[in-house]
Design a protein around this motif. Structure first.
Motif, PDB file in Angstrom:
ATOM      1  N   ASP A  72      -5.013   1.432   6.123  1.00 13.43           N
ATOM      2  CA  ASP A  72      -6.092   1.353   7.104  1.00 13.43           C
ATOM      3  C   ASP A  72      -5.541   0.746   8.395  1.00 13.43           C
ATOM      4  OD1 ASP A  72      -8.346   0.926   8.631  1.00 13.43           O
ATOM      5  OD2 ASP A  72      -9.574   0.230   6.961  1.00 13.43           O
ATOM      6  N   PRO A  73      -5.355   1.561   9.439  1.00 18.79           N
ATOM      7  CA  PRO A  73      -4.794   1.040  10.695  1.00 18.79           C
ATOM      8  C   PRO A  73      -5.729   0.091  11.431  1.00 18.79           C
ATOM      9  CG  PRO A  73      -5.515   3.310  10.972  1.00 18.79           C
ATOM     10  CD  PRO A  73      -5.626   3.001   9.512  1.00 18.79           C
ATOM     11  N   ARG A  74      -7.026   0.161  11.136  1.00 19.61           N
ATOM     12  CA  ARG A  74      -7.985  -0.711  11.809  1.00 19.61           C
ATOM     13  C   ARG A  74      -7.813  -2.160  11.381  1.00 19.61           C
ATOM     14  NH1 ARG A  74     -13.166   2.364   9.758  1.00 19.61           N
ATOM     15  NH2 ARG A  74     -11.857   2.066   7.889  1.00 19.61           N
ATOM     16  N   THR A  75      -7.546  -2.361  10.094  1.00 25.64           N
ATOM     17  CA  THR A  75      -7.392  -3.717   9.560  1.00 25.64           C
ATOM     18  C   THR A  75      -5.940  -4.046   9.229  1.00 25.64           C
ATOM     19  OG1 THR A  75      -7.832  -2.890   7.322  1.00 25.64           O
ATOM     20  CG2 THR A  75      -9.714  -3.693   8.596  1.00 25.64           C
ATOM     21  N   LYS A  76      -5.064  -3.086   9.450  1.00 28.12           N
ATOM     22  CA  LYS A  76      -3.639  -3.236   9.110  1.00 28.12           C
ATOM     23  C   LYS A  76      -3.468  -3.700   7.661  1.00 28.12           C
ATOM     24  CE  LYS A  76      -1.650  -4.015  13.685  1.00 28.12           C
ATOM     25  NZ  LYS A  76      -0.747  -4.879  14.504  1.00 28.12           N
ATOM     26  N   THR A  77      -4.027  -2.916   6.757  1.00 30.69           N
ATOM     27  CA  THR A  77      -3.919  -3.238   5.336  1.00 30.69           C
ATOM     28  C   THR A  77      -3.408  -2.031   4.556  1.00 30.69           C
ATOM     29  OG1 THR A  77      -6.249  -2.623   4.996  1.00 30.69           O
ATOM     30  CG2 THR A  77      -5.754  -4.970   5.341  1.00 30.69           C
ATOM     31  N   VAL A  78      -2.471  -2.315   3.652  1.00 28.50           N
ATOM     32  CA  VAL A  78      -2.016  -1.314   2.694  1.00 28.50           C
ATOM     33  C   VAL A  78      -2.861  -1.521   1.444  1.00 28.50           C
ATOM     34  CG1 VAL A  78      -0.114  -0.579   1.212  1.00 28.50           C
ATOM     35  CG2 VAL A  78       0.329  -1.171   3.606  1.00 28.50           C
ATOM     36  N   ASN A  79      -3.689  -0.561   1.132  1.00 30.89           N
ATOM     37  CA  ASN A  79      -4.626  -0.689   0.014  1.00 30.89           C
ATOM     38  C   ASN A  79      -4.099   0.095  -1.183  1.00 30.89           C
ATOM     39  OD1 ASN A  79      -7.059  -2.045   1.455  1.00 30.89           O
ATOM     40  ND2 ASN A  79      -6.465  -0.350   2.798  1.00 30.89           N
ATOM     41  N   LEU A  80      -3.868  -0.608  -2.284  1.00 34.03           N
ATOM     42  CA  LEU A  80      -3.288   0.006  -3.478  1.00 34.03           C
ATOM     43  C   LEU A  80      -4.294   0.018  -4.611  1.00 34.03           C
ATOM     44  CD1 LEU A  80       0.260  -1.649  -3.354  1.00 34.03           C
ATOM     45  CD2 LEU A  80      -0.488   0.528  -2.355  1.00 34.03           C
ATOM     46  N   SER A  81      -4.375   1.153  -5.295  1.00 34.52           N
ATOM     47  CA  SER A  81      -5.370   1.361  -6.344  1.00 34.52           C
ATOM     48  C   SER A  81      -4.962   0.712  -7.663  1.00 34.52           C
ATOM     49  CB  SER A  81      -5.593   2.858  -6.558  1.00 34.52           C
ATOM     50  OG  SER A  81      -4.429   3.454  -7.099  1.00 34.52           O
ATOM     51  N   ASP A  82      -5.854   0.829  -8.640  1.00 35.39           N
ATOM     52  CA  ASP A  82      -5.620   0.233  -9.958  1.00 35.39           C
ATOM     53  C   ASP A  82      -4.302   0.689 -10.578  1.00 35.39           C
ATOM     54  OD1 ASP A  82      -8.118  -1.013  -9.826  1.00 35.39           O
ATOM     55  OD2 ASP A  82      -9.147   0.692 -10.732  1.00 35.39           O
ATOM     56  N   ALA A  83      -3.994   1.976 -10.421  1.00 29.69           N
ATOM     57  CA  ALA A  83      -2.801   2.530 -11.056  1.00 29.69           C
ATOM     58  C   ALA A  83      -1.517   2.197 -10.311  1.00 29.69           C
ATOM     59  CB  ALA A  83      -2.941   4.048 -11.168  1.00 29.69           C
ATOM     60  N   THR A  84      -1.635   1.588  -9.151  1.00 37.31           N
ATOM     61  CA  THR A  84      -0.462   1.311  -8.318  1.00 37.31           C
ATOM     62  C   THR A  84      -0.194  -0.180  -8.147  1.00 37.31           C
ATOM     63  OG1 THR A  84      -0.872   3.351  -7.058  1.00 37.31           O
ATOM     64  CG2 THR A  84       0.583   1.719  -6.048  1.00 37.31           C
ATOM     65  N   TYR A  85      -1.230  -0.932  -7.827  1.00 36.53           N
ATOM     66  CA  TYR A  85      -1.074  -2.331  -7.429  1.00 36.53           C
ATOM     67  C   TYR A  85      -0.237  -3.164  -8.405  1.00 36.53           C
ATOM     68  CZ  TYR A  85      -2.387  -6.909  -5.531  1.00 36.53           C
ATOM     69  OH  TYR A  85      -2.367  -8.168  -4.980  1.00 36.53           O
ATOM     70  N   GLY A  86      -0.619  -3.188  -9.660  1.00 37.71           N
ATOM     71  CA  GLY A  86       0.067  -4.058 -10.612  1.00 37.71           C
ATOM     72  C   GLY A  86       0.998  -3.342 -11.563  1.00 37.71           C
TER      73      GLY A  86
END
Length: 229
Positions: A72-86
């Motif tokens: 999200d370029p508006r908040t400068k966040t890399v958002n990772l889903s359940d299958a990716t994050y951990g």
């Protein structure tokens, strides 16, 4: 019963999208079972890539869902889903690196990303307005019918343009991801090959979506041509 032959274009587009979706799910599931040699999770990989490139103002956070990863370029966040994050899988690291590729595009002023961002409100408005305008134009009998149909087609064209601009953005993010994972030594060569397979399959979904949109646009043009005749 009357059959509109232009529905064939819609069916072809739907079939292409279904095949692409099936491909990305099966490929991701395959490599989500392959643990990378270091045991780093998608989050670990994202944090490391961002730090390596000096993007200390970009945050990594968890979002719910399956394959809902995005930057999200508006908040400068890399958002990772359940299958990716951990997950310490090869697939998770590849997807996380891809989203960091978008963060790098944003930081480096990658032009296609800026164009896509500018097209978002136009594409959203166009996709919402297109069908009401076309339907009204098809059902009314006045001199403004052709104008409404053509205006609807023009509105839909904006969403097609957005899909086309998305392609180089996604391809470039994947290219950046693969380069970083290979050059940094974060993954072994065979593990990088796994990420290539995952990201290639994911890219096909964008190609399929663009193809389906183009076919729908062709269908609308054909319908509009019939009405004008």
């Amino acid at each position: 019963m009357y059959f509109d032959s232009t529905y064939i274009l819609v069916l072809i587009g739907a079939a292409i999208c279904m095949l692409a979706s099936s491909r990305v799910n099966s490929t991701f599931n395959r490599y989500s079972q392959v643990r990378n040699h270091s045991g780093m999770t998608g989050r670990d990989a994202a944090v490391r890539i961002l730090q390596m490139n000096g993007l200390n103002d970009v945050m990594v956070q968890h979002v719910s869902g399956n394959l809902t990863d995005h930057y999200d370029p508006r908040t400068k966040t890399v958002n990772l889903s359940d299958a990716t994050y951990g997950s310490p899988s090869v697939a998770a690291v590849g997807v996380a690196a891809h989203e960091c590729g978008h963060a790098l595009q944003h930081a480096r002023g990658y032009v296609p990303l800026s164009i896509r961002g500018a097209l978002v409100p136009v594409a959203n408005l166009g996709s919402m307005a297109a069908w009401p305008l076309i339907i009204i134009g098809l059902f009314i009998h006045s001199s403004s019918a052709a104008f409404l149909i053509n205006l609807g087609i023009l509105c839909f064209s904006a969403s097609v343009l957005f899909q086309l601009v998305t392609l180089p953005v996604e391809f470039n993010a994947s290219s950046r991801a693969i380069h970083i994972l290979g050059e940094s030594g974060m993954l072994y060569e065979e593990e990088v090959d796994g990420t290539k397979a995952v990201l290639k399959a994911a890219a096909l979904t964008y190609v399929a979506s663009a193809a389906a949109s183009i076919m729908q646009l062709l269908r609308l043009i054909m319908i509009g041509g019939r009405r004008n005749d």
